[in-house]
Scaffold this active site. Sequence first.
Site, PDB file in Angstrom:
ATOM      1  N   MET A  10      -3.834   0.608  27.515  1.00 42.05           N
ATOM      2  CA  MET A  10      -4.193   0.751  26.061  1.00 42.05           C
ATOM      3  C   MET A  10      -3.196   1.823  25.339  1.00 42.05           C
ATOM      4  O   MET A  10      -3.334   2.161  24.260  1.00 42.05           O
ATOM      5  CB  MET A  10      -5.542   1.438  25.934  1.00 42.05           C
ATOM      6  CG  MET A  10      -6.877   0.310  26.285  1.00 42.05           C
ATOM      7  SD  MET A  10      -8.354   0.679  25.470  1.00 42.05           S
ATOM      8  CE  MET A  10      -8.746   2.280  25.861  1.00 42.05           C
TER       9      MET A  10
ATOM     10  N   TYR B  65      -0.385   4.999  25.287  1.00 45.79           N
ATOM     11  CA  TYR B  65      -0.290   6.504  25.379  1.00 45.79           C
ATOM     12  C   TYR B  65      -0.155   6.927  26.859  1.00 45.79           C
ATOM     13  O   TYR B  65      -1.115   7.628  27.413  1.00 45.79           O
ATOM     14  CB  TYR B  65      -1.527   7.366  24.661  1.00 45.79           C
ATOM     15  CG  TYR B  65      -1.040   8.901  24.298  1.00 45.79           C
ATOM     16  CD1 TYR B  65      -0.226   8.936  23.310  1.00 45.79           C
ATOM     17  CD2 TYR B  65      -1.613  10.041  25.208  1.00 45.79           C
ATOM     18  CE1 TYR B  65       0.182  10.002  22.959  1.00 45.79           C
ATOM     19  CE2 TYR B  65      -1.129  11.028  24.506  1.00 45.79           C
ATOM     20  CZ  TYR B  65      -0.406  11.241  23.720  1.00 45.79           C
ATOM     21  OH  TYR B  65      -0.047  12.632  23.273  1.00 45.79           O
ATOM     22  N   LEU B  66       0.869   6.254  27.626  1.00 44.32           N
ATOM     23  CA  LEU B  66       0.878   6.140  29.209  1.00 44.32           C
ATOM     24  C   LEU B  66       1.167   7.792  29.656  1.00 44.32           C
ATOM     25  O   LEU B  66       1.810   8.475  29.034  1.00 44.32           O
ATOM     26  CB  LEU B  66       1.720   5.287  29.311  1.00 44.32           C
ATOM     27  CG  LEU B  66       1.739   3.887  28.939  1.00 44.32           C
ATOM     28  CD1 LEU B  66       2.840   3.082  29.415  1.00 44.32           C
ATOM     29  CD2 LEU B  66       0.388   3.332  29.145  1.00 44.32           C
TER      30      LEU B  66
ATOM     31  N   GLY C 236      -0.650   8.530  35.484  1.00 38.38           N
ATOM     32  CA  GLY C 236      -1.590   7.590  36.206  1.00 38.38           C
ATOM     33  C   GLY C 236      -1.020   6.315  36.230  1.00 38.38           C
ATOM     34  O   GLY C 236      -0.876   5.374  36.886  1.00 38.38           O
ATOM     35  N   HIS C 237      -0.641   5.672  34.545  1.00 36.62           N
ATOM     36  CA  HIS C 237      -0.211   4.636  34.455  1.00 36.62           C
ATOM     37  C   HIS C 237       1.024   4.123  35.212  1.00 36.62           C
ATOM     38  O   HIS C 237       1.400   3.187  35.839  1.00 36.62           O
ATOM     39  CB  HIS C 237      -0.141   4.338  32.843  1.00 36.62           C
ATOM     40  CG  HIS C 237      -1.216   4.615  32.044  1.00 36.62           C
ATOM     41  ND1 HIS C 237      -1.420   5.629  31.366  1.00 36.62           N
ATOM     42  CD2 HIS C 237      -2.324   3.456  31.946  1.00 36.62           C
ATOM     43  CE1 HIS C 237      -2.584   5.592  30.560  1.00 36.62           C
ATOM     44  NE2 HIS C 237      -3.084   4.308  30.832  1.00 36.62           N
TER      45      HIS C 237
ATOM     46  N   GLN D 139     -13.897  -2.820  22.801  1.00 38.46           N
ATOM     47  CA  GLN D 139     -14.596  -2.190  23.939  1.00 38.46           C
ATOM     48  C   GLN D 139     -14.929  -0.900  23.351  1.00 38.46           C
ATOM     49  O   GLN D 139     -15.186   0.077  24.136  1.00 38.46           O
ATOM     50  CB  GLN D 139     -13.430  -2.064  25.168  1.00 38.46           C
ATOM     51  CG  GLN D 139     -12.360  -1.068  25.045  1.00 38.46           C
ATOM     52  CD  GLN D 139     -11.311  -1.210  26.149  1.00 38.46           C
ATOM     53  OE1 GLN D 139     -10.656  -2.307  26.529  1.00 38.46           O
ATOM     54  NE2 GLN D 139     -11.080  -0.213  26.953  1.00 38.46           N
TER      55      GLN D 139
ATOM     56  N   GLY E 215      -6.492   1.472  37.670  1.00 39.53           N
ATOM     57  CA  GLY E 215      -6.743   2.888  38.352  1.00 39.53           C
ATOM     58  C   GLY E 215      -8.165   3.245  38.777  1.00 39.53           C
ATOM     59  O   GLY E 215      -9.061   2.776  38.143  1.00 39.53           O
TER      60      GLY E 215
ATOM     61  N   SER F 235      -5.291   9.579  28.947  1.00 38.10           N
ATOM     62  CA  SER F 235      -4.888   9.917  27.411  1.00 38.10           C
ATOM     63  C   SER F 235      -6.023  10.610  26.637  1.00 38.10           C
ATOM     64  O   SER F 235      -5.248  11.344  25.927  1.00 38.10           O
ATOM     65  CB  SER F 235      -4.847   8.279  27.012  1.00 38.10           C
ATOM     66  OG  SER F 235      -4.084   7.556  27.897  1.00 38.10           O
TER      67      SER F 235
END
Length: 281
Positions: free
Chosen positions: A30, A32-33, A36-37, A61, A147, A186
């Site tokens: 979604m 705002y990486l 982790g991304h 969601q 993740g 994020s």
Amino acid sequence: MRIVKTIDEVRKAVKEWKSTGLSVGLVPTMGYLHEGHQSLIANSVSQNDKTVVSIFLNPIQFAPNEDLESYPRDPERDAKLCEDTGADIVFRPEVSEMYHDDFCTYVDMDILTKNLCGKSRPTHFRGVCTVVLKLFNIVKPDRAYFGQKDAQQLAVIKRMVRDLNLDIEIVGCPIVRESDGLAKSSRNTYLNEKERQAALVLDRSLKNGIELIDAGERNSKNIIAAITEVIRSEPLAEIDYVSVVDAVSMQDVDVIENDVLVAIAVKIGRTRLIDNFSFSV
Ligand code: PAF
């Protein structure tokens, strides 16, 4: 690396790759990486010939009272991170590209989605499953990367793939943490300085749980009580849940006899954070 905004364009690119026998990895995000991304993208790049990163803030969601409007965004920094990590395409559709005005078809899942985050976010996983299935149908990846921090989401996606016979390998990747233990998210950006410090209680409480299990404790009540006590020692923290659940069904267990997930959701100020660890018997 290309930034692609339409379903047709991404389909065309993937079709070309596949016609020459190349494998494709998908990393749904979604935006705002963070690192982790980045680890998901790096895993995909190392395991597939081509990698697509989708960046789509999926409105369905989020419940009306949640943080869709304030969710952090930085498309330029995201694109640079994707490019630097070796992605081939960033798929960044508008909401109108993904959802027709009269959209009315959803993926609904029982059992796994009713516990943990599903209790306080009853429509969340319907939105996640629906958009992820759409992304799978659009990109048709060989593998997709999620993740472990969103452990329930990972279990739900794996179940959807099994139950709906999707021919996609789901790869779960370990939680990436800040140097002081806070799981990367994020949403960490919402925390002020005091809250950021208070948020360390999540990792601290889980470490307490791990120690207890390592010492032989198998009774969920005792593990939950120990984790709860640590979280309660932090005045800014408000517990949503502390749970020990079966690693596959996401149902509460009284005694640990099979693989479990120990998962917590805690509000620090107005920010809801989640964290977890897995234990294999
Ligand atoms: O984990 C996320 O960022 C989202 O839930 C996902 C999987 C990209 C679906 O919108």
